[in-house]
Scaffold this active site. Structure first.
Site, PDB file in Angstrom:
ATOM      1  CB  CYS A   2      24.835  17.469  -5.622  1.00  0.00           C
ATOM      2  SG  CYS A   2      25.546  17.683  -7.429  1.00  0.00           S
ATOM      3  CG  LEU A  51      26.311  23.083  -8.618  1.00  0.00           C
ATOM      4  CD1 LEU A  51      26.157  24.032  -8.963  1.00  0.00           C
ATOM      5  CD2 LEU A  51      27.633  23.260  -7.146  1.00  0.00           C
ATOM      6  CB  ALA A  52      27.252  19.967 -13.752  1.00  0.00           C
ATOM      7  CB  ILE A  53      31.764  21.244 -10.369  1.00  0.00           C
ATOM      8  CG1 ILE A  53      30.647  21.883  -9.081  1.00  0.00           C
ATOM      9  CG2 ILE A  53      33.547  21.647  -9.943  1.00  0.00           C
ATOM     10  CD1 ILE A  53      30.570  23.256  -9.529  1.00  0.00           C
ATOM     11  N   GLY A  76      29.195  15.808  -3.614  1.00  0.00           N
ATOM     12  CA  GLY A  76      30.782  16.376  -3.021  1.00  0.00           C
ATOM     13  C   GLY A  76      31.537  16.131  -4.019  1.00  0.00           C
ATOM     14  CD  GLU A  77      33.367  18.311  -7.243  1.00  0.00           C
ATOM     15  OE1 GLU A  77      33.833  17.705  -7.755  1.00  0.00           O
ATOM     16  OE2 GLU A  77      32.483  19.512  -7.214  1.00  0.00           O
ATOM     17  CG  ASP A  98      35.010  14.150  -8.465  1.00  0.00           C
ATOM     18  OD1 ASP A  98      33.389  14.661  -9.761  1.00  0.00           O
ATOM     19  OD2 ASP A  98      34.523  14.008  -7.495  1.00  0.00           O
ATOM     20  CG  LEU A 231      34.496  32.691  -0.886  1.00  0.00           C
ATOM     21  CD1 LEU A 231      33.478  32.079   0.418  1.00  0.00           C
ATOM     22  CD2 LEU A 231      33.742  33.102  -1.946  1.00  0.00           C
ATOM     23  CB  ILE A 267      30.349  40.401   1.176  1.00  0.00           C
ATOM     24  CG1 ILE A 267      29.204  41.484   1.198  1.00  0.00           C
ATOM     25  CG2 ILE A 267      30.658  39.944   1.607  1.00  0.00           C
ATOM     26  CD1 ILE A 267      28.160  40.727   0.360  1.00  0.00           C
ATOM     27  CB  THR A 316      28.297  32.773  16.403  1.00  0.00           C
ATOM     28  OG1 THR A 316      29.925  33.518  15.457  1.00  0.00           O
ATOM     29  CG2 THR A 316      28.685  31.262  16.837  1.00  0.00           C
ATOM     30  NE  ARG A 319      26.697  38.637  16.467  1.00  0.00           N
ATOM     31  CZ  ARG A 319      26.572  38.385  18.186  1.00  0.00           C
ATOM     32  NH1 ARG A 319      27.825  37.839  18.532  1.00  0.00           N
ATOM     33  NH2 ARG A 319      25.925  38.541  18.751  1.00  0.00           N
TER      34      ARG A 319
END
Length: 571
Positions: A2, A51-53, A76-77, A98, A231, A267, A316, A319
């Site tokens: 969020c 952002l609803a999680i 956060g969570e 939460d 990922l 990716i 870095t 990149r």
């Protein structure tokens, strides 16, 4: 993830000021596209982009205690929120979020509750009864938070620099593991683990204890009410995350909503090392694998947007952030809002290739401590902001508080690279998951050499970036760089190019001071550059700069021209 913005002590309480706060909060909407909230009390504003999680239907913020005298905005969570609710049975909860436990924990414990939270978080809490407020950031800075001061005496907090940089005279990156208290008038550290002092631990290595600690860290991050995945680069860390998640997914609550087949995402440039390795791991684990490709030109075209979102000019980080930024957009297009990722392992276990040159276990351990303490400026920043740019949340089990304590209590002699004993980098982690009876991964993946993400997506990515920068930055520009940029002076054309883009978006002195500097090779701290005299001539953060270590090391010292990778044996 969020986006939060909080302002305290505003002299101006007009409608125009409220509109300005909403406008600044809107700069964070990419982090939380699902809903917006704003609480106003006197000269205080708490704004939220959600952002609803967890609990998407009723968990809108800001959140409150029973009589709304305590207000909190959180990014956060909190993974142990159910256990904490059990300790707060005399409290009435309004939502299934939460994060709501924070308001009630404050009622019970005052300011001394932050260490009870198991999760990643940045939050700001207002007690309207006495107009006091606190702000806190998680243990190692998985979530971002900035603090600023206005000329009118106001104090600001925001998830990203862009929400406060224009209106604050000075601002800083809020230190991880710390809490600000308006009552005490300053910042203090709430996170005080044994490893923080950098004293050398002596606990023996127990592979099963390490394995169970990591499995527990992954399982708790399966807490979600929305589609998710992992990922998967095909390297050790992301492969272990995927292996553990796929093994335990069927028994989780998430499987009841989204099925027991794990989604994985990768990716890279066509033919890159990561794509091939990730595909092999995905096939082995039986994940539903999504492979994305990008070209060097597509990455270059995205650079300005990437730097705007990640708010750094560190070479870095840029990149590695660019392919992650592009991948996150693809992931979001599939309807996925949360991913689990492998950041943090290299810092904890000394996985970067320069650790091969650590002279003794004391320096090895002290360097891992330094690396963990700096994660919020590098990999945590990259993982959070490059995914949040598209409204995707990244969770990082290696940076679980309990897991860090377990891993950092092991005698660092076990972490040392010992070719004479057949131990490569991160051997203790690899060995912990080397199970012949119920294998987690194929052996050659389990023992694959470390690739930094910016290398693994394809070696020509970094070479292409250097070529592009060389065309944009003249020799005269680089020669005069110390006069143009006296702080953190760029020493290569690539670094100079990124700096010019950063300064366009964030021109204030305070902004450039939020970015670390100093020499680095293969992601080392400045102190570790001293381990090998040759490294001082080779100031590049790529893993291939670890001369004599990486199997595709640079042929010669890197100047401003790209070097050609050559294949050679692991030394």
């Amino acid at each position: 993830m969020c986006g939060i913005l909080a302002v305290f002590g505003c002299i101006d309480n007009s409608q125009a000021k409220r509109s300005r706060i909403i406008e600044l909060s809107r700069r964070l909407r990419h982090r939380g596209p699902d809903w917006s909230g704003l609480h106003y009390h006197g000269d205080c504003y708490l704004a939220h982009q959600r952002l609803a999680i967890v609990d998407p239907t009723s968990g809108d913020q800001p959140l409150y205690n029973e009589d709304k005298t305590v207000v909190v905005t959180v990014n956060g969570e909190i993974y142990n929120h159910k256990q904490l609710r059990e300790q707060l049975k005399n409290h009435q909860f309004r939502t299934g979020s939460d994060c709501e436990v924070i308001a009630h924990l404050y009622e019970e414990h005052g300011e001394e509750f932050v260490d009870m939270l198991d999760g990643m978080f940045s939050f700001v809490l207002l007690d309207t009864r006495d107009k006091s407020f606190i702000a806190a950031r998680d243990a190692v800075g998985v979530t971002p938070l900035y603090m600023g001061w206005g000329l009118d005496g106001s104090i600001w907090f925001a998830s990203e620099m862009k929400a406060l940089s224009d209106d604050c005279e000075r601002f800083i990156s809020f230190p991880p593991g710390h809490i600000y208290s308006s009552k005490q008038g300053g910042v203090r550290r709430w996170y005080n683990p044994p490893w923080y002092s950098e004293q050398i631990p002596s606990n023996p290595y127990d592979p099963l204890v390490l394995r169970k600690a990591f499995e527990k860290a992954v399982v708790k991050r399966l807490m979600t009410d929305v589609p998710f995945g992992v990922l998967l680069s095909g390297g050790l860390d992301s492969s272990l995350v995927a292996a553990v998640a796929s093994r335990y997914l069927a028994d989780s609550e998430a499987a009841c909503q989204w099925g027991s087949q794990l989604h994985s995402f990768c990716i890279g440039l066509e033919g890159s090392p990561d794509l091939k390795a990730a595909r092999e791991v995905a096939d082995y684990l039986g994940t539903r694998h999504h492979e994305f490709h990008f070209t060097v030109q597509e990455g270059i075209d995205a650079l300005e947007e990437v730097i705007y979102h990640i708010e750094t000019y560190d070479v870095t980080t840029i990149r590695a952030s660019t392919p992650m930024f592009l991948m996150s957009r693809k992931i979001k297009s599939l309807g996925v809002k949360m991913v689990i990722s492998g950041e943090g392992s290299d810092e904890i276990f000394g996985g970067y290739l320069y650790f091969h040159k650590a002279p003794n276990k004391e320096e090895f351990h002290q360097e891992t401590c330094r690396k963990i303490k700096a994660l919020h400026l590098y990999d945590c920043l990259r993982a959070n902001k490059s995914t949040s740019a598209w409204g995707v949340e990244a969770r990082v089990p290696f940076l679980d508080k309990e897991f860090i304590n377990t891993a950092m209590s092991i005698d660092p002699e076990w972490k040392m690279v010992r070719p004479d004993l057949g131990r490569i980098e991160k051997w203790i982690l690899r060995n912990a998951f080397d199970d012949d009876k119920q294998p987690y991964l194929p052996k050659h993946i389990l023992y694959r050499q470390k690739e930094q993400f910016s290398d693994g997506v394809g070696y020509s990515w970094i070479d292409g970036l250097r070529d592009h920068a060389n065309k944009q930055v003249t020799d005269a520009m680089l020669a005069n760089s110390s006069f143009v940029y006296p702080e953190n002076t760029p020493t290569t054309k690539e670094a100079y190019y990124y700096r010019t883009i950063f300064e366009k978006f964030f021109p204030k002195n305070a902004a450039r001071a939020t970015v670390p500097g100093g020499p680095s090779v293969a992601c080392s701290t400045a102190k570790a550059v001293e381990w090998d005299a040759a490294w001082s001539k080779n100031p590049d953060p790529s893993g291939r700069a670890a001369l004599g270590v990486h199997a595709a090391a640079y042929e010669e010292a890197v100047d401003t021209k790209p070097a050609n990778p050559v294949n050679g044996p692991l030394q």
